[in-house]
Design an enzyme around this catalytic site. Sequence first.
Site, PDB file in Angstrom:
ATOM      1  N   SER A 256      33.559  42.693  48.305  1.00 29.36           N
ATOM      2  CA  SER A 256      32.608  41.658  47.810  1.00 29.36           C
ATOM      3  C   SER A 256      32.824  41.621  46.112  1.00 29.36           C
ATOM      4  CB  SER A 256      31.586  41.217  48.418  1.00 29.36           C
ATOM      5  OG  SER A 256      31.039  39.971  48.094  1.00 29.36           O
TER       6      SER A 256
ATOM      7  N   ASP B 205      37.582  41.721  50.868  1.00 21.93           N
ATOM      8  CA  ASP B 205      37.036  40.393  50.699  1.00 21.93           C
ATOM      9  C   ASP B 205      36.253  40.097  49.658  1.00 21.93           C
ATOM     10  OD1 ASP B 205      37.710  37.869  52.149  1.00 21.93           O
ATOM     11  OD2 ASP B 205      35.275  37.861  52.497  1.00 21.93           O
TER      12      ASP B 205
ATOM     13  N   ARG C 282      38.385  38.861  36.438  1.00 20.17           N
ATOM     14  CA  ARG C 282      38.081  39.169  38.363  1.00 20.17           C
ATOM     15  C   ARG C 282      39.235  40.368  38.404  1.00 20.17           C
ATOM     16  NH1 ARG C 282      43.008  37.329  39.611  1.00 20.17           N
ATOM     17  NH2 ARG C 282      43.717  35.331  38.890  1.00 20.17           N
TER      18      ARG C 282
ATOM     19  N   ASP D  31      42.526  42.041  39.337  1.00 22.19           N
ATOM     20  CA  ASP D  31      43.836  41.475  39.369  1.00 22.19           C
ATOM     21  C   ASP D  31      44.908  42.396  39.675  1.00 22.19           C
ATOM     22  OD1 ASP D  31      45.894  39.384  38.247  1.00 22.19           O
ATOM     23  OD2 ASP D  31      46.321  41.254  37.121  1.00 22.19           O
TER      24      ASP D  31
ATOM     25  N   ASP E 198      45.342  45.873  37.589  1.00 21.68           N
ATOM     26  CA  ASP E 198      44.034  46.521  37.456  1.00 21.68           C
ATOM     27  C   ASP E 198      44.343  48.048  37.766  1.00 21.68           C
ATOM     28  OD1 ASP E 198      42.988  44.571  36.167  1.00 21.68           O
ATOM     29  OD2 ASP E 198      41.752  43.963  37.707  1.00 21.68           O
TER      30      ASP E 198
ATOM     31  N   HIS F 160      32.709  37.504  56.286  1.00 19.90           N
ATOM     32  CA  HIS F 160      33.021  37.975  55.136  1.00 19.90           C
ATOM     33  C   HIS F 160      33.069  39.647  55.451  1.00 19.90           C
ATOM     34  CE1 HIS F 160      32.927  38.089  50.948  1.00 19.90           C
ATOM     35  NE2 HIS F 160      31.608  38.830  50.838  1.00 19.90           N
TER      36      HIS F 160
END
Length: 463
Positions: free
Chosen positions: A167, A191, A205, A207, A210, A261
């Site tokens: 998360s 997730d 965020r 990507d 990364d 989730h």
Amino acid sequence: MLRIAFLHFHMLKLCFFIFLIYWVKSDEEEKCPEFTDLNIGNALSGTELQVQLLLYTRENPNCSERLIEHNVAASGYLDTSKKIVFVIHGFRPTGSPPAWLGDMKELLLSSEDINLIIVDWNRGATTVNYIIAVENCRKVAEILKNYIDQMLVDGASLDTIYMIGVSLGAHIAGFVGQKYNGKVGRITGLDPAGPSFTQQPPEERLDRTDAQFIDVIHSDTDALGFKKPLGTIDFYPNGGMDQPGCPKTVFSGLQYFKCDHQRSVFLFLASLKRRCNIITYPCDSYLDYKRGKCVDCEAFQPMSCPVLGYYADRWKKMLIPKSSPTKAYFDTSDQDPFCMYNYLLEITTWNKGTRRGFIKVKITDYAGNTVESEMNSEASTFRQYKKVKILTGFYQDLDKISKISLTFSTKTLIGPKHKLRILQMRLKSLNNPERLQLCRYDFVLMENTELTFKPIPCPEKGT
């Protein structure tokens, strides 16, 4: 008087015993640091960010070593010549340790001889204000970089650093990867959080740039998760939402909000247990996958189709730039180990008119075991002499099939019953493509009437 003295003596003994228990317990806690355990009260009052790194190895699998922030080299267990795996949790609205943490630790250590580092930022993630936890993600990434820099000085390599983020933890892993210009070996996003990140640019965020390899499991794209691809390969179990076995209504309580989730985590854990490989199928959409358009794993030889989870990095699409992600779809069962055994049913009909409907499949082995498929979610359109592909799956695998049962249905309640005239039927195992393909020719399916028959081996291609 003697009685009073006797009582005092026993009180002293009791006090000493209590002190001894407390001292031993405190000493054990000091020797074995544990993940921070908070509660809803802490979430309501809020927590200041604190980060501790708990190191486990095969030499200390049950008792962690807390790494010293500015003196990582003082660790007695860290071996920088081995892979270093970070596990980073996400938002903790109740403050309790993640329920999956113990299994994650045990399964990772049993799978490979690694340095396993649990990143505990529960103080900072435990809050009812989600935005505060989001803001802390960048701070956690900065702290992790400080630790990793010291490991690199001590002989570690970025190639052997692997970050598993759940998360919000997935975005933290991405922020760390950014700081090393994408040279970190691997990131797995379980997730990745959607709220506060969905509209953000890549630098805000996780990507695909990364890390050298990024695999992402999207299991709750319609609520708490992130819908768009974020990695080198993005997996969408059951289309990425509404996981089987999860509650469908809010009356189920907290599980309704977190089951989908969390399914990404349990799918990853299942891959570590090695009870079965969850095979996935690269495809442009879930609908195309369900229509049987993307199930030819031979197209990816010698690598075949990718498997989900810990061993996903063994499949790497050749000659594909990071700007072109791969999306992979698959279906699962409703409980651990979540495997679905997929078959491709190919049917050619000779009806003069077009028929639309569904075909339900049952297979039976020589021992009399029978398993039934789920009806395909999309109706198939049968046209004369046109081959139709239907993807079907079973929760149990049967090796040697003795009988096949088919039922044709239009799902209409009124009107005449229809027939489906079959010119050829072929059933192929996708999980085990080396198995014999089974065929049957020239038969008729009456609507809503099950037909059972003994299949014959299909002729070899080209014969």
